[in-house]
Enzyme design. Structure first.
Site, short mmCIF file in Angstrom:
data_model
loop_
_atom_site.label_atom_id
_atom_site.label_comp_id
_atom_site.label_asym_id
_atom_site.label_seq_id
_atom_site.Cartn_x
_atom_site.Cartn_y
_atom_site.Cartn_z
N GLU A 109 9.03 -11.89 -10.67
CA GLU A 109 9.83 -12.54 -9.22
C GLU A 109 11.05 -11.59 -8.95
O GLU A 109 11.49 -11.90 -7.85
CB GLU A 109 10.13 -13.88 -9.58
CG GLU A 109 8.87 -14.77 -9.70
CD GLU A 109 8.18 -15.01 -8.64
OE1 GLU A 109 8.52 -14.86 -7.53
OE2 GLU A 109 6.91 -15.10 -8.65
N GLY B 250 0.96 -1.26 0.24
CA GLY B 250 0.03 -0.01 -0.12
C GLY B 250 1.00 1.27 -0.05
O GLY B 250 2.07 1.40 -0.23
N ASP C 253 -8.22 2.90 16.97
CA ASP C 253 -6.98 2.46 17.56
C ASP C 253 -6.08 1.51 16.44
O ASP C 253 -5.23 0.72 17.12
CB ASP C 253 -7.05 1.68 18.62
CG ASP C 253 -8.16 0.46 18.63
OD1 ASP C 253 -8.46 0.52 17.40
OD2 ASP C 253 -8.34 -0.24 19.41
#
Lengths: 222, 222
Positions: B103, B39, B77
């Site tokens: 890869e 991300g 949290d």
């Protein structure tokens, strides 16, 4: 945060119930004077679910029993400044919109029910958001017992058919509909009947062993 | 923004294909050294969909053909500072993970495939996010042709059954499975066969007139 709240309403004295949603008139720029989805800003110490409930209560006075995350809308040009809106959707039952509890707030003229199928041009990308929520509602009514979110605890088969007709936007054959829901095993007949101007109609309730809409692991978490 | 990318992989020389996902080892605090979903941060002039594609490419080199918003996670949290993460999920086909293309990136040892059913403790709430994505995948495989997102264009019925078995986590009876998919009308038999150590198996393709997963009005918008 914004929320699309669907209810079944008879609008403008119409015969058939329609899928309707409450909108809030904007009192400041951008889009001052235009209708928009109820919403507000996420507080720093508040979960997304809590913020959705709070902003909804503050703007409309409504506290729907079914409230679920819909989608995050983040097109770059959806607002003059960059705003990502996490949108929730809710279903509210007729018995949750008692005239006493809710209508005073609505009487401010800044909150009003609209027919979901005939909206004016809304602020921001809110027309697009409502279209997406309607699509989700139509989709979900096919494979879950989400129609219950728009009904009281006990209802007649005609009440249930009215919900499906309003969501799908077409008439359903009463005999076929009765056969399908009776075969689905999701309804439990009660020994009570609704009486009135028509012949008495049996009241049903949903089998509570089945979730309204399976949210998977999130049901436990939130 | 984070993305859960599912692929079908034979891990550690195992016989059966498993639902697997690539994870990235965190190189800074919080959770330094722990595995996390790939991300990154949303840029100010970038849509959510574009940010999901970009951060995925930057961290793993993967460009899946199926990429869809999953859910916004915003527990107070979930991170030391307040972070709402808009999570996407992707399906990647075996032929999109050519050893050549991908890869080398994975060889940095900071990106690795994991069996989705046997994850270590991940950073933040990422175990919870993967559980939710797996639930969505299992759910969706029942009513859409999403299994195609994990298959090459042409496949045998055994390939398709392997996808379902990996997603559902149980063996399916080959004869029943064949009858069900043949009756579904979503598969088109080709006149080609796969030959090898077994007897030749007919290759099928999906009927492209049916969308992989109906996203409704958003298909047109994004």
């Amino acid at each position: 945060m914004s929320t699309v709240i669907f209810a079944l309403r008879r609008l403008d004295g119409g015969e058939a119930a329609r899928v309707a949603l409450p909108l809030v008139r904007r009192t400041r720029d951008p889009h001052e004077g235009q209708w928009a989805l109820p919403g507000g800003w996420l507080d720093i110490a508040e979960s997304l679910d809590a913020a959705a409930s709070r902003t909804l209560a503050e703007t409309t006075g409504l506290a729907p029993s079914y409230l679920e995350q819909l989608y995050a809308f983040g097109a770059v040009d959806r607002s003059p400044t960059r705003v990502v809106s996490i949108v929730y959707w809710a279903l509210i039952r007729a018995d949750e919109i008692s005239e006493d509890a809710v209508e005073p707030l609505f009487a401010t003229e800044n909150v009003q029910w609209f027919d979901a199928a005939a909206l004016p041009r809304l602020a921001f990308d809110h027309n697009e958001i409502v279209d997406y929520a309607l699509w989700r509602l139509r989709n979900k009514v096919g494979y879950s017992r989400i129609a219950h979110g728009l009904l009281a605890d006990e209802f007649t088969l005609a009440d249930l058919r009215e919900v499906y007709e309003a969501i799908l936007g077409r008439r359903l054959d009463p005999a076929n509909f009765r056969r399908q829901v009776e075969n689905s095993g999701t309804l439990i007949p009660t020994d009570r009947f609704r009486t009135g101007s028509h012949r008495p109609a049996r009241l049903y309730r949903y089998n509570q062993d089945v979730e309204l809409a399976d949210r998977g692991p999130l049901d436990a978490v939130h």
